[in-house]
Write an enzyme that holds these catalytic residues in place. Structure first.
Site, mmCIF file in Angstrom:
data_model
loop_
_atom_site.group_PDB
_atom_site.id
_atom_site.type_symbol
_atom_site.label_atom_id
_atom_site.label_comp_id
_atom_site.label_asym_id
_atom_site.label_seq_id
_atom_site.Cartn_x
_atom_site.Cartn_y
_atom_site.Cartn_z
ATOM 1 N N HIS A 467 0.836 -1.205 0.000
ATOM 2 C CA HIS A 467 0.000 0.000 0.000
ATOM 3 C C HIS A 467 0.873 1.258 0.000
ATOM 4 O O HIS A 467 0.729 2.146 -0.851
ATOM 5 C CB HIS A 467 -0.909 -0.021 1.238
ATOM 6 N N GLU A 468 1.798 1.317 0.970
ATOM 7 C CA GLU A 468 2.653 2.511 1.061
ATOM 8 C C GLU A 468 3.568 2.619 -0.159
ATOM 9 O O GLU A 468 3.879 3.720 -0.616
ATOM 10 C CB GLU A 468 3.475 2.489 2.360
ATOM 11 N N HIS A 471 1.761 4.426 -2.874
ATOM 12 C CA HIS A 471 1.891 5.881 -2.706
ATOM 13 C C HIS A 471 3.263 6.340 -3.205
ATOM 14 O O HIS A 471 3.395 7.368 -3.865
ATOM 15 C CB HIS A 471 1.775 6.264 -1.230
ATOM 16 N N HIS A 474 3.537 6.774 -6.850
ATOM 17 C CA HIS A 474 2.851 8.006 -7.267
ATOM 18 C C HIS A 474 3.835 9.183 -7.202
ATOM 19 O O HIS A 474 3.818 10.085 -8.047
ATOM 20 C CB HIS A 474 1.657 8.239 -6.329
#
Length: 675
Positions: A467-468, A471, A474
């Site tokens: 999940h991290e 990010h 991105h």
């Protein structure tokens, strides 16, 4: 002259952590704030007619050295803080808040921006330039540019108080997390706990100079205890200690801070002409209005509630059958859920953990990013670190061109807040023909290696890492012109799409085969375990959905109405939780005093965005699934239209360019087993 006031003479211009002295921060902030004011003065005193270049672009590139300094300081205040850093934060926050107000309430500056905005249709701007112009104009209006002088003064006072109160809130949560310890001296009280958790607790006790075992409220200690400890009384003690963080009669109580924050936010929104804080926030979100958010949350609630109630009944019956428990309490939830999961799927985290050594999982995330986006991660040892636990990587593309610096910081310690997050030390942007590449960091709290074992992750921690890392991608793949539109600078209910979509690869055989290998034998995870992971993915999903929705509804309740009449935080919360509550209430516990997402982080009126982005991520991944999870063509579309674009266009426009259509909740409901 302090290091912080000179250009960084380091590899890729990275932060020179080892050369920074704590006493350098305040003078550096004073200087960078003055430099930023000078840059603004240069724009407003320009006698030439306002143009996009001499006003909007000049503004977009102002204060960049201050941004780098703020990133360094506030990132360390989250990951490596101490009393001195916290004192500096309390001094610096109002200084930065005042500067923000000086800029957003600067009449001359607003006049110039407005002059350009009023002729935007004749300026022949590209999409990103138009977005920058519109966002800046709206930002001035939304931050008080049209207010009278006395109202501007009140706005300044509110912003200053909000900045220090949010910091105080976070400090109280951190202090309360570190204050509590469960000290066990009788070995029978460890019954049920996995050997890794016991070993970690022993090491913690030794560190504290104590006999026996120490458990804390840090997640890697707390979660295994709540999931596996057979001693119900001790689980109860731990759960109550966790639930009353900053809700006790001591100097760390946050009740006053919560009420102060929501009232100040409400007053601020009213000053600016909005009905509530939520109306103000949601104007700049995909969801657009509190009505739409509440309708969205309640629609999901209606679909999840029957499933959740049925699951809760099953769990209650299971606990009754197993241990003759008449009434399930909050401290029973994780424990009996885990036991039921083991019975139903013959699957438990302890069986899986040997296949998820931290280094292998991280390498797996890198391999997935390589297959999808052609990125290569190479560990390097010539970039400065702020703690020995930090690892540093250079990210390049397949042609060997430098893309980004990536930091990882994965273990709990004193002075580091709980949870997991992605952050940036330097944003990507383009200036003077140079594409300045970003410096991105992932911070998590996983179990530390022990004398006999490496760091082995639970499956939940594996999905957290992915999940991290989503990010991080991105940020890493950002490719825009202006820093304020780069990377994760997007609408808040879009920011979770890149992170949540990455979690999907953790459930796929082709991805797991890359990295899920037994830490002792090197054996790849057996396929029947992969099947069980997939089968169990929607286990008790109704209850999990209800829990997330309860947080979103609580957030909207605090921020979507006039809070001035609220006197009792506990009473207010209990009313809000009525529609989603399953476990009996615990009188001495409350959620809001440690709900950092909405009272210290950026999620106020935005907690719903986790669920909102789940709709997007399930829809996006369905597209990959239908065409192959490593389909290069779809990955390139996702990279070019979503990951690299930051906030340069409206998120729905970017999403439709990638997907060819708007998302529907069907893929999410199907994945969650709620259809």
């Amino acid at each position: 002259m302090s290091t912080l006031n000179n250009p960084f003479n380091t590899v890729h211009g990275t932060a020179p952590f080892t050369q920074i002295k704590t006493e350098d921060y305040i003078p550096a902030f004073q200087k960078k704030i003055q430099d930023t004011k000078n840059e603004i003065d240069a724009i407003t005193s320009n006698s030439a007619t306002p143009t996009f270049e001499n006003t909007l672009e000049a503004l977009a590139y102002s204060g960049m050295e201050l941004d780098v300094l703020s990133n360094i300081f506030f990132n360390l205040n989250s990951a490596e803080t101490n009393d001195e850093m916290q004192k500096i934060a309390q001094e610096v926050a109002p200084m930065l808040s005042a500067l923000g107000n000086d800029i957003s309430l600067n009449e001359e500056l607003f006049k110039r921006v407005k002059a350009v905005y009023e002729q935007k249709d004749n300026l022949n701007l590209n999409t990103e330039q138009e977005t920058l112009l519109t966002k800046n104009y709206k930002s001035f209006v939304r931050n008080g540019a049209l207010l009278s002088e006395d109202k501007k003064e009140r706005l300044r006072a509110i912003d200053s108080e909000l900045s220090t109160t949010a910091l105080k809130f976070g400090e109280n949560v951190l202090a309360e997390t570190h204050k509590y310890q469960l000290h066990i001296t009788a070995e029978q009280d460890l019954a049920g706990l996995p050997e890794g958790a016991i070993e970690e607790a022993k090491a913690l006790a030794e560190q504290e100079g104590k006999e026996g075992w120490v458990f804390t409220l840090d997640y890697p200690s707390y979660i295994p205890f709540m999931t596996y400890a057979d001693n119900r009384e001790l689980r109860k003690e731990m759960a109550i200690a966790s639930g009353k963080k900053a809700f006790q009669d001591n100097e760390h109580n946050n009740e006053g801070n919560v009420l102060n924050i929501v009232n100040l936010r409400h007053e601020r929104a009213n000053l600016l002409g909005y009905a509530t804080h939520a109306h103000f926030v949601l104007e700049e979100r995909m969801a657009q209005s509190p009505d739409k958010v509440n309708a969205f949350l309640n629609e999901l609630l209606a679909k999840a509630k029957p499933a959740a109630d049925k699951e809760f009944e099953e769990l209650t019956a299971f606990a009754k059958k197993l241990d003759n428990i008449d009434r399930l309490e909050k401290w029973d939830g994780s424990y009996y859920s885990e036991k039921l999961k083991q019975e139903r799927f013959s699957l438990d985290d302890e069986l899986l953990k040997p296949y998820f050594q931290l280094e292998n999982v991280l390498d797996g995330a890198y391999q997935v990013a390589n297959k999808l986006y052609g990125l290569v991660f190479t560990e390097v040892h010539n970039i400065e670190k702020y703690h020995a636990d930090v690892r540093t990587f250079e990210v390049t593309n397949e042609q060997g061109e430098f893309i980004s610096v990536f930091y990882t910081d994965f273990f709990p310690r004193k002075g580091k807040r709980n949870g997991a997050w992605m952050t940036s030390f330097k944003n990507q942007y383009m200036k003077d023909g140079i594409n300045e590449r970003p410096h991105i960091s992932n911070v998590c709290n996983f179990t530390k290696p022990t004398a006999t074992k490496p760091s082995l992750l639970t499956f939940n921690e594996v999905t957290t890492l992915f999940h991290e890392f989503g990010h991080a991608l991105h940020g890493i793949l950002a490719n825009t012109t202006y820093p304020s539109l780069s990377g994760t600078n997007v609408f808040w209910d879009f920011v979770e799409l890149p992170s949540q979509v990455m979690e999907n690869w953790c459930y796929e055989k082709e991805a797991l085969e890359l990295f899920a290998k037994h830490y002792q034998t090197g054996e790849t995870i057996p396929m029947e375990l992969v099947e069980k992971i997939k089968e169990s993915a929607s286990f008790l999903e109704g209850m999990a959905t209800m829990r997330q929705l309860s947080f979103g509804l609580l957030d909207m309740a605090w921020h979507g109405q006039d809070p001035t009449a609220i006197k009792s935080l506990k009473e207010f919360e209990s009313t809000q939780f009525a529609s989603t509550q399953q476990y009996p209430d615990v009188a001495e516990n409350a959620m809001s005093p440690s709900f950092s997402h909405i009272f210290q982080g950026g999620y106020s009126s935005g907690y719903y965005s986790y669920k909102w982005a789940e709709v997007l991520d399930a829809d996006a991944f369905a597209y990959f699934k239908a065409n192959g999870i490593f389909n290069k063509e779809i990955a390139t579309k996702f990279m070019n239209n979503v990951l690299s674009q930051g906030g340069t266009d409206h998120p729905m426009t970017l999403y439709k360019k990638f997907r060819g259509q708007e998302p529907t909740p069907d893929a999410l409901l199907k994945r969650a087993g709620l259809l």
